[in-house]
Enzyme design. Structure first.
Site, PDB file in Angstrom:
ATOM      1  N   CYS A  94       0.800  -1.249  -0.023  1.00 26.42           N
ATOM      2  CA  CYS A  94       0.142   0.034   0.053  1.00 26.42           C
ATOM      3  C   CYS A  94       0.721   1.106   0.124  1.00 26.42           C
ATOM      4  CB  CYS A  94      -1.045   0.007   1.134  1.00 26.42           C
ATOM      5  SG  CYS A  94      -2.234   0.912   0.810  1.00 26.42           S
ATOM      6  N   ARG A 127     -12.439   6.097  -1.658  1.00 29.81           N
ATOM      7  CA  ARG A 127     -11.446   5.442  -0.842  1.00 29.81           C
ATOM      8  C   ARG A 127     -11.658   4.120  -1.358  1.00 29.81           C
ATOM      9  NH1 ARG A 127      -7.592   7.000   2.379  1.00 29.81           N
ATOM     10  NH2 ARG A 127      -6.530   5.153   3.444  1.00 29.81           N
ATOM     11  N   HIS A 191      -3.359  -5.595   2.070  1.00 26.25           N
ATOM     12  CA  HIS A 191      -2.874  -4.973   3.271  1.00 26.25           C
ATOM     13  C   HIS A 191      -2.155  -5.957   4.294  1.00 26.25           C
ATOM     14  CE1 HIS A 191      -2.342  -1.016   4.286  1.00 26.25           C
ATOM     15  NE2 HIS A 191      -3.607  -0.548   3.805  1.00 26.25           N
TER      16      HIS A 191
HETATM   17  N1  GLN Z   1      -1.750   7.015   2.151  1.00 26.63           N
HETATM   18  C1  GLN Z   1      -1.935   6.076   1.117  1.00 26.63           C
HETATM   19  C2  GLN Z   1      -3.408   6.175   0.267  1.00 26.63           C
HETATM   20  O1  GLN Z   1      -4.389   6.420   0.711  1.00 26.63           O
HETATM   21  C3  GLN Z   1      -1.835   4.508   1.629  1.00 26.63           C
HETATM   22  C4  GLN Z   1      -2.518   4.217   2.675  1.00 26.63           C
HETATM   23  C5  GLN Z   1      -2.244   2.890   3.223  1.00 26.63           C
HETATM   24  O2  GLN Z   1      -1.289   2.591   3.238  1.00 26.63           O
HETATM   25  N2  GLN Z   1      -3.311   2.204   3.944  1.00 26.63           N
HETATM   26  O3  GLN Z   1      -3.514   5.812  -0.917  1.00 26.63           O
END
Ligand code: GLN
Length: 239
Positions: A94, A127, A191
């Site tokens: 990520c 998101r 993740h």
């Molecule tokens: N900040 C990055 C995004 O939101 C990665 C987020 C994360 O590692 N969960 O795309």
């Protein structure tokens, strides 16, 4: 392997460890030891110098602020670039995946990446949160990816990288492809302890790091069950 024992570096656990990223180091260490491979895991905080001679570097997930700071420090440190030039394996998750690329967005600002993977990340309109599954590039010879994603960014792949997987549920890079790999560098939006849910991916990293093509099989009953359960839940939710 660089020394008599396999060296794994967990990069910046103080910044890049939002979703239990320690699990990836634990899985690699366990699966190596079960094959009789000596292994050491080093946790290197962001105020410390990164060793340039490890076999596998794990770069985990993080919120925007820690992600931007982590990228700045890794660029200033320079050790990850030297390690990659010497053939080390890098696994990015990520935020850790995005920062290996050319640029990414954090808190609305475009940030320089490490330029180790030919990817560019920008902001998505929504998101991406939820289950992420995909069929992995056949050349890697491993079963479908099963994971959980939570990110705002969307990632575009340049010609120098291949997608890790074709998305079957979730968003990944852009709703069509997920993750990227080139040589011994691999990044995913799956993740946290992605390797707990995808032991074949853990073994791929171990094979890359050791050069051992045939690692003895292990009993993966529990992770196989979890992956089947999650895939069935995704299928049921879509029906
Ligand atoms: N900040 C990055 C995004 O939101 C990665 C987020 C994360 O590692 N969960 O795309």
């Amino acid at each position: 392997m660089s020394t008599e024992s396999l060296r794994i570096v967990w990069v910046y656990p103080d910044l890049l460890s939002t979703y239990g990223d320690r699990g990836n180091a634990l899985i690699l260490a366990r699966r190596a030891r079960q094959r009789g491979l000596p292994i050491e895991v080093l946790e290197v905080r962001s105020d410390q110098r990164l060793p340039a001679t490890a076999d596998i570097y794990l770069v985990g997930g993080g919120e925007d602020g820690p992600q931007a700071l982590g990228a700045q420090r890794l660029i200033a440190d320079g050790s990850l670039h030297r390690a990659v030039a010497q053939g080390s394996v890098v696994f990015g998750v990520c935020a850790g995946y995005q920062l290996l690329g050319n640029s990414f967005f954090a808190k609305g600002t475009k940030c320089a990446g490490l330029e180790l993977l030919d990817i560019t990340s920008d902001r998505g309109e929504t998101r991406a949160v939820g289950e992420l599954t995909g069929d992995i590039d056949a050349r890697l010879g491993i079963p479908p990816l099963s994971g959980f994603e939570n990110h705002g960014g969307r990632t575009h792949l340049g010609p120098d990288v291949s997608p890790l997987a074709r998305v079957t549920a979730g968003v990944g890079n852009d709703g069509a492809s997920e993750g990227a790999w080139r040589g011994k560098l691999l990044g995913t939006y799956s993740h946290g302890p992605a390797l707990a849910r995808n032991p074949a991916l853990a073994d791929l990293l171990l094979r890359w790091a050791t050069g051992i093509h045939q690692l003895p099989p292990l009993d993966d009953t529990w992770s196989d069950r979890l992956r089947s359960e999650r895939r069935a839940a995704v299928a049921a939710a879509r029906a």
